[in-house]
Design a protein around this motif. Sequence first.
Motif, PDB file in Angstrom:
ATOM      1  N   THR A   1      -1.716  10.245  10.884  1.00 24.80           N
ATOM      2  CA  THR A   1      -2.188   8.924  10.588  1.00 24.80           C
ATOM      3  C   THR A   1      -1.557   7.642  11.370  1.00 24.80           C
ATOM      4  OG1 THR A   1       0.085   8.947   9.101  1.00 24.80           O
ATOM      5  CG2 THR A   1      -1.833   9.441   8.099  1.00 24.80           C
TER       6      THR A   1
ATOM      7  N   THR B   1      -7.517   8.889  -1.022  1.00 22.44           N
ATOM      8  CA  THR B   1      -7.319   8.963   0.058  1.00 22.44           C
ATOM      9  C   THR B   1      -5.925   8.367   0.527  1.00 22.44           C
ATOM     10  OG1 THR B   1      -8.672   7.882   1.224  1.00 22.44           O
ATOM     11  CG2 THR B   1      -9.415   9.942   0.929  1.00 22.44           C
ATOM     12  N   TRP B   2      -5.731   7.314   0.316  1.00 23.49           N
ATOM     13  CA  TRP B   2      -4.305   6.699   0.667  1.00 23.49           C
ATOM     14  C   TRP B   2      -3.418   6.873  -0.397  1.00 23.49           C
ATOM     15  CZ3 TRP B   2      -2.190   2.833  -2.896  1.00 23.49           C
ATOM     16  CH2 TRP B   2      -0.876   2.100  -2.241  1.00 23.49           C
TER      17      TRP B   2
ATOM     18  N   SER C   1      -6.315   5.487  10.865  1.00 26.56           N
ATOM     19  CA  SER C   1      -5.804   4.721   9.730  1.00 26.56           C
ATOM     20  C   SER C   1      -6.533   5.456   8.611  1.00 26.56           C
ATOM     21  CB  SER C   1      -6.399   3.411   9.922  1.00 26.56           C
ATOM     22  OG  SER C   1      -8.076   3.161   9.890  1.00 26.56           O
ATOM     23  N   ASN C   2      -6.169   5.167   7.580  1.00 26.66           N
ATOM     24  CA  ASN C   2      -6.793   5.944   6.446  1.00 26.66           C
ATOM     25  C   ASN C   2      -8.019   5.521   5.999  1.00 26.66           C
ATOM     26  OD1 ASN C   2      -6.478   7.399   3.543  1.00 26.66           O
ATOM     27  ND2 ASN C   2      -6.569   5.313   2.911  1.00 26.66           N
ATOM     28  N   THR C   3      -8.321   3.982   6.277  1.00 23.13           N
ATOM     29  CA  THR C   3      -9.747   3.518   6.177  1.00 23.13           C
ATOM     30  C   THR C   3     -10.761   4.385   7.183  1.00 23.13           C
ATOM     31  OG1 THR C   3      -8.927   1.461   5.919  1.00 23.13           O
ATOM     32  CG2 THR C   3     -11.146   1.683   6.478  1.00 23.13           C
TER      33      THR C   3
ATOM     34  N   LYS D   1      -5.354  14.954   4.797  1.00 26.20           N
ATOM     35  CA  LYS D   1      -3.773  14.435   4.892  1.00 26.20           C
ATOM     36  C   LYS D   1      -3.208  15.060   5.892  1.00 26.20           C
ATOM     37  CE  LYS D   1       0.045  15.231   1.844  1.00 26.20           C
ATOM     38  NZ  LYS D   1       0.469  16.055   0.542  1.00 26.20           N
TER      39      LYS D   1
ATOM     40  N   LEU E   1     -11.462   5.544  -1.527  1.00 25.81           N
ATOM     41  CA  LEU E   1     -10.293   4.974  -0.303  1.00 25.81           C
ATOM     42  C   LEU E   1      -8.822   4.985  -0.903  1.00 25.81           C
ATOM     43  CD1 LEU E   1      -9.752   3.725   2.291  1.00 25.81           C
ATOM     44  CD2 LEU E   1     -10.494   1.588   1.324  1.00 25.81           C
ATOM     45  N   ALA E   2      -8.912   4.447  -2.221  1.00 27.89           N
ATOM     46  CA  ALA E   2      -7.669   4.735  -3.022  1.00 27.89           C
ATOM     47  C   ALA E   2      -7.131   5.937  -3.154  1.00 27.89           C
ATOM     48  CB  ALA E   2      -8.009   3.973  -4.376  1.00 27.89           C
TER      49      ALA E   2
ATOM     50  N   THR F   1      -1.307  10.001   0.935  1.00 27.75           N
ATOM     51  CA  THR F   1      -0.548   9.976   1.992  1.00 27.75           C
ATOM     52  C   THR F   1       0.802   9.223   1.642  1.00 27.75           C
ATOM     53  OG1 THR F   1      -1.294   7.524   2.715  1.00 27.75           O
ATOM     54  CG2 THR F   1      -2.443   9.584   3.552  1.00 27.75           C
ATOM     55  N   ILE F   2       0.903   8.812   0.440  1.00 24.44           N
ATOM     56  CA  ILE F   2       2.347   8.288   0.145  1.00 24.44           C
ATOM     57  C   ILE F   2       2.853   8.794  -1.301  1.00 24.44           C
ATOM     58  CG2 ILE F   2       1.471   5.999   1.405  1.00 24.44           C
ATOM     59  CD1 ILE F   2       1.116   4.815  -1.481  1.00 24.44           C
TER      60      ILE F   2
ATOM     61  N   THR G   1     -11.236   8.075   5.787  1.00 21.02           N
ATOM     62  CA  THR G   1     -12.078   8.135   4.701  1.00 21.02           C
ATOM     63  C   THR G   1     -13.397   7.880   5.201  1.00 21.02           C
ATOM     64  OG1 THR G   1     -10.333   7.026   3.416  1.00 21.02           O
ATOM     65  CG2 THR G   1     -12.512   7.002   2.526  1.00 21.02           C
TER      66      THR G   1
END
Length: 205
Positions: free
Chosen positions: A70, A132-133, A74-76, A66, A129-130, A136-137, A79
């Motif tokens: 970023t 970790t994404w 990227s988050n991808t 986190k 992936l969801a 971030t939000i 991950t």
Amino acid sequence: MFERKLWRFYFSQKLIIAGLCIGFAGLVLFSSSSASHTETNGMELIGNLVLLLSAVLWVGGSLYGKKVNTEAYSNTMVTSIQLIAAGIFSAFLAFPTGEWSRFSPDHISLQAWGGLAYMITMGSMVAFLAFTWLLTIRPPALVGTHTYVNPVVAVFAGWLFIGETFSTMQVIGLAVILFGVLLTKIQEYKELRIFGKGWLSIGKN
């Protein structure tokens, strides 16, 4: 425990301290109940300790991920780095345990290949992936609600699909663990107005 900058907040909240103690007590209750129903008590204990350690490392890795810039990664990519590192570590760990010498693709069942494909797609590419994404939000308190769902789904799926059995004490231990997790997060939920005046006013109306 890894968020050192929030230690003052965490340790000033009686509910958080109580939740940690209750959750740990539930873990001990669940683990001891599991071991008492198997003949390999030693391996059962080791397995539970490994699971606990993996959860601790997961939290540490998620918090570190986190903090990564970023804008640069990227988050991808973040991950993917975590998953690739875990795969490499597991591959090397298989050497001292002798798994490579026993490995033979011919002895792997179609059901096992299907389970592997499911874990790669749903467990890693989709779910992780969801996760970790979302970190971030969304606030960690909201993302952390998966803690309540995962154990229940795992126990129910094991019973439904492969006929796993569990004792009453295991169910009680699981409930105690979830209650402890809830206590540690109540204050965060209040700050997010989940249990605040906003929801109370809606209920009155």
